[in-house]
Design an enzyme around this catalytic site. Structure first.
Site, mmCIF file in Angstrom:
data_model
loop_
_atom_site.group_PDB
_atom_site.id
_atom_site.type_symbol
_atom_site.label_atom_id
_atom_site.label_comp_id
_atom_site.label_asym_id
_atom_site.label_seq_id
_atom_site.Cartn_x
_atom_site.Cartn_y
_atom_site.Cartn_z
ATOM 1 N N GLU A 255 -36.089 -53.994 57.814
ATOM 2 C CA GLU A 255 -34.820 -54.862 58.318
ATOM 3 C C GLU A 255 -34.155 -54.975 58.528
ATOM 4 O O GLU A 255 -33.430 -54.343 59.727
ATOM 5 C CB GLU A 255 -34.193 -54.157 56.351
ATOM 6 C CG GLU A 255 -35.049 -53.685 55.507
ATOM 7 C CD GLU A 255 -33.955 -52.742 54.387
ATOM 8 O OE1 GLU A 255 -33.384 -52.638 55.202
ATOM 9 O OE2 GLU A 255 -34.982 -52.400 53.552
ATOM 10 N N LYS A 257 -30.588 -55.330 60.031
ATOM 11 C CA LYS A 257 -29.687 -55.177 59.860
ATOM 12 C C LYS A 257 -27.943 -55.699 60.325
ATOM 13 O O LYS A 257 -27.643 -56.933 61.086
ATOM 14 C CB LYS A 257 -29.631 -54.463 61.013
ATOM 15 C CG LYS A 257 -28.218 -52.861 60.895
ATOM 16 C CD LYS A 257 -27.904 -51.942 62.441
ATOM 17 C CE LYS A 257 -26.410 -50.945 62.070
ATOM 18 N NZ LYS A 257 -25.787 -51.733 61.699
ATOM 19 N N ARG A 262 -21.053 -52.627 54.611
ATOM 20 C CA ARG A 262 -21.634 -51.873 52.708
ATOM 21 C C ARG A 262 -20.826 -51.702 51.654
ATOM 22 O O ARG A 262 -20.298 -51.484 51.045
ATOM 23 C CB ARG A 262 -21.941 -50.150 53.465
ATOM 24 C CG ARG A 262 -22.558 -49.824 51.931
ATOM 25 C CD ARG A 262 -24.348 -49.799 52.996
ATOM 26 N NE ARG A 262 -25.260 -48.632 52.564
ATOM 27 C CZ ARG A 262 -26.149 -47.662 53.176
ATOM 28 N NH1 ARG A 262 -26.085 -47.931 54.812
ATOM 29 N NH2 ARG A 262 -26.233 -46.870 53.072
ATOM 30 N N ARG A 277 -19.027 -47.744 51.765
ATOM 31 C CA ARG A 277 -19.388 -46.273 52.764
ATOM 32 C C ARG A 277 -18.633 -45.334 52.351
ATOM 33 O O ARG A 277 -18.726 -44.404 52.163
ATOM 34 C CB ARG A 277 -20.219 -46.596 53.575
ATOM 35 C CG ARG A 277 -19.679 -47.183 54.381
ATOM 36 C CD ARG A 277 -20.434 -47.286 55.896
ATOM 37 N NE ARG A 277 -20.647 -46.078 56.758
ATOM 38 C CZ ARG A 277 -21.250 -46.330 58.214
ATOM 39 N NH1 ARG A 277 -21.484 -47.367 58.166
ATOM 40 N NH2 ARG A 277 -20.825 -45.947 59.459
ATOM 41 N N GLU A 307 -25.267 -54.998 52.221
ATOM 42 C CA GLU A 307 -24.716 -55.374 53.061
ATOM 43 C C GLU A 307 -24.217 -56.871 52.009
ATOM 44 O O GLU A 307 -25.256 -57.526 52.349
ATOM 45 C CB GLU A 307 -25.474 -55.558 54.222
ATOM 46 C CG GLU A 307 -24.093 -55.596 54.773
ATOM 47 C CD GLU A 307 -24.093 -54.086 55.754
ATOM 48 O OE1 GLU A 307 -23.976 -53.240 55.094
ATOM 49 O OE2 GLU A 307 -23.083 -54.303 57.313
ATOM 50 N N PHE A 348 -30.585 -53.679 49.920
ATOM 51 C CA PHE A 348 -32.581 -52.873 50.139
ATOM 52 C C PHE A 348 -32.607 -51.684 49.443
ATOM 53 O O PHE A 348 -33.045 -50.960 50.266
ATOM 54 C CB PHE A 348 -31.467 -53.304 52.196
ATOM 55 C CG PHE A 348 -30.140 -52.302 51.947
ATOM 56 C CD1 PHE A 348 -30.344 -50.879 51.770
ATOM 57 C CD2 PHE A 348 -29.274 -53.108 52.837
ATOM 58 C CE1 PHE A 348 -29.179 -50.291 52.265
ATOM 59 C CE2 PHE A 348 -27.518 -52.757 53.029
ATOM 60 C CZ PHE A 348 -27.601 -51.270 52.375
ATOM 61 N N LYS A 430 -32.254 -46.872 63.537
ATOM 62 C CA LYS A 430 -30.656 -48.793 63.561
ATOM 63 C C LYS A 430 -31.596 -48.602 64.876
ATOM 64 O O LYS A 430 -31.204 -47.801 65.354
ATOM 65 C CB LYS A 430 -29.849 -48.696 63.200
ATOM 66 C CG LYS A 430 -28.995 -47.502 64.228
ATOM 67 C CD LYS A 430 -27.007 -47.196 63.600
ATOM 68 C CE LYS A 430 -26.685 -46.328 64.721
ATOM 69 N NZ LYS A 430 -25.279 -46.062 64.125
HETATM 70 P P1 AMP Z 1 -23.479 -48.315 61.964
HETATM 71 O O1 AMP Z 1 -22.197 -48.589 60.878
HETATM 72 O O2 AMP Z 1 -23.750 -48.883 62.666
HETATM 73 O O3 AMP Z 1 -24.018 -46.945 61.607
HETATM 74 O O4 AMP Z 1 -24.650 -48.478 60.485
HETATM 75 C C1 AMP Z 1 -24.945 -47.899 59.638
HETATM 76 C C2 AMP Z 1 -24.528 -49.377 58.994
HETATM 77 O O5 AMP Z 1 -25.503 -51.223 58.717
HETATM 78 C C3 AMP Z 1 -24.450 -49.313 57.498
HETATM 79 O O6 AMP Z 1 -23.217 -48.408 56.720
HETATM 80 C C4 AMP Z 1 -24.816 -50.321 56.723
HETATM 81 O O7 AMP Z 1 -23.798 -51.175 55.988
HETATM 82 C C5 AMP Z 1 -25.660 -51.415 57.579
HETATM 83 N N1 AMP Z 1 -26.469 -51.725 57.209
HETATM 84 C C6 AMP Z 1 -26.442 -53.427 57.664
HETATM 85 N N2 AMP Z 1 -28.216 -53.447 57.325
HETATM 86 C C7 AMP Z 1 -28.587 -52.940 56.463
HETATM 87 C C8 AMP Z 1 -29.749 -52.535 55.588
HETATM 88 N N3 AMP Z 1 -30.956 -53.501 55.972
HETATM 89 N N4 AMP Z 1 -30.300 -51.147 55.688
HETATM 90 C C9 AMP Z 1 -29.305 -50.869 55.452
HETATM 91 N N5 AMP Z 1 -27.523 -50.578 56.663
HETATM 92 C C10 AMP Z 1 -27.508 -51.909 56.873
#
Ligand code: AMP
Length: 566
Positions: A255, A257, A262, A277, A307, A348, A430
């Site tokens: 998907e 990102k 969130r 979150r 998101e 998502f 990710k």
């Molecule tokens: P990070 O902050 O780098 O740890 O990344 C996690 C965050 O990516 C999550 O808390 C979401 O807010 C965001 N996110 C964006 N797109 C997605 C997606 N398709 N699935 C899950 N999380 C996503």
């Protein structure tokens, strides 16, 4: 229970560094704690008087605390400040103040846990004009009735710096040890995961402990989603290459990102709640998302997540997260912000529909359900852009498309995985476009020079060591901020100062910054053993708390991938 019994526990916990020993001490204490005070005690041993998701704050900074100590002990403000500077800890300072007080108050009444707890909670309700004085009086009253050691912990609890080393893992393990009767390893694992799950849904170890004590594993397993209450979420692990994931799992659900907020959308009939979150309630801040959810979610009751992105109305491209973040904590001019910074929700996942829980359902089937219950409005409230394949070339193309669309990268998810709370679940990954910035916690700062003496202009940034629970410094950062951002940082940090020596201050770890840098080098100057070279401010990560900051391992592995350090 008398508060002195709890103070004795704190002091024992403070003395033993070993996590295992702390768990044993705490478990034994919980077994013997009276049922009607168990919830309060579990909060207090974490240094809290409200559960994690509560928006209540005690709002007492070190300045006010020093005044309260001076009022309670009759010592001059100057002498209290001296003791604070000498010990670097207001808890030890108050203890010394009480010991050196000339007259001790006669006929002291014994403090009970409930009395202290209720008065501390009361602090958060004191607002408006004269609130500073009323808060001071309330704190002084408690200190007057307290023994030196009791005062140490009352003061530390109020300023949010308990220093007894009871991280969440220790609280969880102590609850298991206290209320699981069996010695079997398998049952212990089951009980631990039931405690974790219940906590992920309730966000309150106090409530979890009570259920564990009264109803055992059956009660814990019965804890279901609570519409209207926030929960923990599932997070991804960073990978360097798409193939790292496809090699292990074959087909993945990829998907976009998105770089936004969130949002967990909970709907029950006409009512809708929105949570981040970090379990913050942002329903009031996003009436536009509430309206869209009402229109587009067909189920009567459900929990979905996605998101929310700020969208540039002219170009259709996503706005930087900093722009959207202006809406997250907004208390006024909400309607104006709705117009100025329009949002787009990309969904998502789904966790619950009409009373049926979807945590145990595989992702590919959760996606089918999400499809069923959402009536999308293109560009406003839609399903996240996804591609299901095991072909790395197609995934590369999709990744480049995401980056070209100014998204952050891709999420790679395992189709048959269940919904599991937390980051290290191994079924969600990710991958981000550029060399990753680090999210680091501010643990200290220094006052500026010349015209900037009233600003904190240089920040000590730290990564997290999950093993010891400590925050380890990896450098000082002072560039990349606008005047406005220096002011904002100064205002936020000033409230959290816990120690001050010359120009240097130590602050309660609260603020997480995204930090860019040129390279990471090994260094003996900082506790982490690493130093960021040319660190620069990118943004405040309002969506993250210190417990989510990058780890020492991450710093280490990035330092290796840059080929600069061991
Ligand atoms: P990070 O902050 O780098 O740890 O990344 C996690 C965050 O990516 C999550 O808390 C979401 O807010 C965001 N996110 C964006 N797109 C997605 C997606 N398709 N699935 C899950 N999380 C996503």
């Amino acid at each position: 229970m008398e508060y002195s019994t709890l103070a004795e526990l704190y002091s024992r916990l403070e003395e033993v560094p070993s996590k295992l020993k702390k768990t044993e001490i705490l478990a034994e204490f919980l077994v013997n704690a009276p049922s009607n005070e168990l919830e309060k005690i579990v909060l207090l041993v974490q240094g809290k008087v409200f559960p994690g998701h509560s928006e209540n704050e005690l709002g007492v900074a070190s300045q006010m605390m020093m005044k309260s100590i001076s009022k309670a002990t009759g010592l001059s403000a100057h002498s209290v400040e001296d003791k604070f500077k000498k010990t670097g800890d207001l808890g030890l300072a108050v203890e010394e103040c009480i010991k050196s007080r000339k007259q001790s108050t006669l006929l002291k009444r014994k403090l009970s846990v409930s009395h202290v707890f209720e008065n501390l909670q009361k602090l958060s309700t004191i607002t408006g004009s004269g609130s500073q004085d009323r808060k001071q009086s309330l704190i002084s009253e408690l200190i007057v009735s307290a023994s030196p050691i009791e005062a140490r912990y009352i003061v530390r609890t109020i300023i949010g710096d308990l220093r007894v080393g009871t991280a969440e893992g220790i609280i969880r393990d102590s609850i298991v040890k206290a209320f699981l009767k069996s010695e079997s390893k398998e049952e212990k694992n089951q009980f631990t995961s039931a405690v974790e799950n219940a906590w992920s849904l309730l966000n309150d170890y106090g409530e979890v402990a009570k259920i564990a004590k009264e109803h055992g594993i059956k009660g814990l397993e019965k804890v279901g989603v609570q519409l209207g209450k926030p929960m923990q979420v599932m997070l991804g692990i960073a990978v360097e290459k798409i193939e790292d994931v496809t090699k292990e799992f074959g087909k993945v659900i990829a998907e976009y990102k998105y770089d936004g907020m969130r949002v967990i959308i909970e709907k029950k009939g006409n009512k809708t709640w929105l949570f981040t979150r970090r379990q913050e309630d942002v329903t009031k801040q996003f009436p536009d998302i509430v309206d869209l959810a009402k229109k587009c979610l067909k189920a009567d009751e459900c929990i979905v997540e996605g998101e929310a992105l700020g969208i540039d109305a002219k170009t259709g491209y996503p706005l930087p997260f900093q722009t959207l973040s202006q809406r997250v904590h907004r208390k006024y001019d909400i309607e104006k912000m709705v117009k100025e910074i329009p949002v787009q929700v990309n969904l998502f996942d789904v966790m619950s529909v009409n009373g049926k829980s979807f945590f145990e359902v595989q992702l590919k089937d959760r996606k089918k359900e999400l499809n069923k219950i959402v009536k999308p409005i293109k560009g406003k409230f839609q399903l996240a852009k996804a591609l299901v394949t095991d072909n790395p070339k197609e995934l590369e193309k999709f990744y480049r498309e995401a980056l070209a669309g100014k998204q952050e990268g891709l999420m790679l998810k395992v189709p048959d995985s269940t919904y599991t709370f937390g980051r290290h679940v191994g079924t969600m990954y990710k991958i981000k476009g550029v060399m990753e910035n680090l999210d680091l916690v501010v643990i200290g700062a220094t006052w500026g020079e010349g015209s900037r003496t009233s600003w904190l202009t240089s920040y000590e940034i730290a990564c997290r060591d999950p093993n010891s629970g400590k925050l380890l410094s990896c450098g000082m950062m002072s560039t990349g901020l606008s005047e406005e951002e220096y002011k904002q940082m100064t205002e936020s940090l000033r409230k959290s100062i816990i120690e001050e020596k010359g120009k240097m201050v130590k602050v309660k770890p609260k603020i997480v910054l995204e930090v860019g840098y040129q390279e990471i080098q090994k260094s003996v100057n900082y506790e982490s053993g690493f130093a960021l070279r040319f660190p620069r401010f990118v943004r405040i990560r309002e969506d993250k708390g210190p417990e989510e900051a990058d780890t020492l391992d991450r710093v280490k592995s990035l330092s290796k991938s840059h080929g600069k350090a061991g």
